[in-house]
Write a protein that holds these residues in place. Structure first.
Motif, PDB file in Angstrom:
ATOM      1  N   ASN A   1      57.238  34.858  52.417  1.00  0.00           N
ATOM      2  CA  ASN A   1      56.903  35.193  53.796  1.00  0.00           C
ATOM      3  C   ASN A   1      56.305  36.599  53.755  1.00  0.00           C
ATOM      4  N   ASP A   2      55.032  36.721  54.067  1.00  0.00           N
ATOM      5  CA  ASP A   2      54.344  38.010  53.984  1.00  0.00           C
ATOM      6  C   ASP A   2      54.901  39.053  54.949  1.00  0.00           C
ATOM      7  N   PHE A   3      55.636  38.623  55.963  1.00  0.00           N
ATOM      8  CA  PHE A   3      56.241  39.563  56.902  1.00  0.00           C
ATOM      9  C   PHE A   3      57.471  40.270  56.310  1.00  0.00           C
ATOM     10  N   GLU A   4      58.123  39.656  55.326  1.00  0.00           N
ATOM     11  CA  GLU A   4      59.380  40.211  54.812  1.00  0.00           C
ATOM     12  C   GLU A   4      59.276  41.674  54.386  1.00  0.00           C
ATOM     13  N   PRO A   5      58.317  42.069  53.547  1.00  0.00           N
ATOM     14  CA  PRO A   5      58.286  43.478  53.123  1.00  0.00           C
ATOM     15  C   PRO A   5      58.173  44.457  54.293  1.00  0.00           C
ATOM     16  N   VAL A   6      57.347  44.115  55.276  1.00  0.00           N
ATOM     17  CA  VAL A   6      57.146  44.996  56.426  1.00  0.00           C
ATOM     18  C   VAL A   6      58.418  45.076  57.274  1.00  0.00           C
ATOM     19  N   ILE A   7      58.978  43.912  57.597  1.00  0.00           N
ATOM     20  CA  ILE A   7      60.185  43.865  58.437  1.00  0.00           C
ATOM     21  C   ILE A   7      61.364  44.504  57.705  1.00  0.00           C
ATOM     22  N   PHE A   8      61.523  44.191  56.421  1.00  0.00           N
ATOM     23  CA  PHE A   8      62.669  44.719  55.670  1.00  0.00           C
ATOM     24  C   PHE A   8      62.591  46.226  55.498  1.00  0.00           C
ATOM     25  N   GLN A   9      61.388  46.782  55.433  1.00  0.00           N
ATOM     26  CA  GLN A   9      61.245  48.238  55.354  1.00  0.00           C
ATOM     27  C   GLN A   9      61.716  48.874  56.662  1.00  0.00           C
ATOM     28  N   ARG A  10      61.377  48.248  57.767  1.00  0.00           N
ATOM     29  CA  ARG A  10      61.770  48.785  59.074  1.00  0.00           C
ATOM     30  C   ARG A  10      63.211  48.478  59.435  1.00  0.00           C
ATOM     31  N   LEU A  11      63.717  47.339  58.952  1.00  0.00           N
ATOM     32  CA  LEU A  11      65.082  46.905  59.273  1.00  0.00           C
ATOM     33  C   LEU A  11      65.809  46.532  57.984  1.00  0.00           C
ATOM     34  N   PRO A  12      66.242  47.524  57.212  1.00  0.00           N
ATOM     35  CA  PRO A  12      66.886  47.255  55.924  1.00  0.00           C
ATOM     36  C   PRO A  12      68.116  46.351  56.036  1.00  0.00           C
TER      37      PRO A  12
END
Length: 101
Positions: free
Chosen positions: A24-35
């Motif tokens: 899921n290409d969103f994971e890195p972006v979301i996980f950086q913002r919401l660890p």
């Protein structure tokens, strides 16, 4: 033995493990913002899930397990580790699913 994936998946997918490389290409972006969400995904993977992923843009983090007993054990562990998070066990639908080609 695990249940077959729902009919909406590509015909060449015969087992959940066939989706292990799907990302899921969103994971890195979301996980950086919401660890916190990254920690949940890691915990799901560590709890024995065949696959652990985030859906879409992050409404749910899910795991696929070999059987109901494994999912129930994981649920207990995850709920204890993340008491402020709702953890549920469900299963995939059986039979034909409707979809538009």
């Amino acid at each position: 033995s695990h249940a077959s994936p729902p009919a909406v998946l590509p015909a060449n997918v015969r087992a959940w493990e066939d989706l292990a490389g799907v990302v899921n290409d969103f994971e890195p972006v979301i996980f950086q913002r919401l660890p916190y969400l990254a920690r949940i995904r890691t915990a799901i993977a560590d709890s024995g899930a065949v696959i652990a992923r985030m859906t879409g843009s992050g409404s749910t983090i899910f795991g696929i397990y070999e059987d109901a007993a494994a999912a129930a054990r994981a649920r207990e562990m995850l709920q204890a580790g993340f008491p402020d998070t709702t953890v549920i066990v469900t299963r995939t639908a059986e039979g034909q699913a409707l979809h538009t080609p």
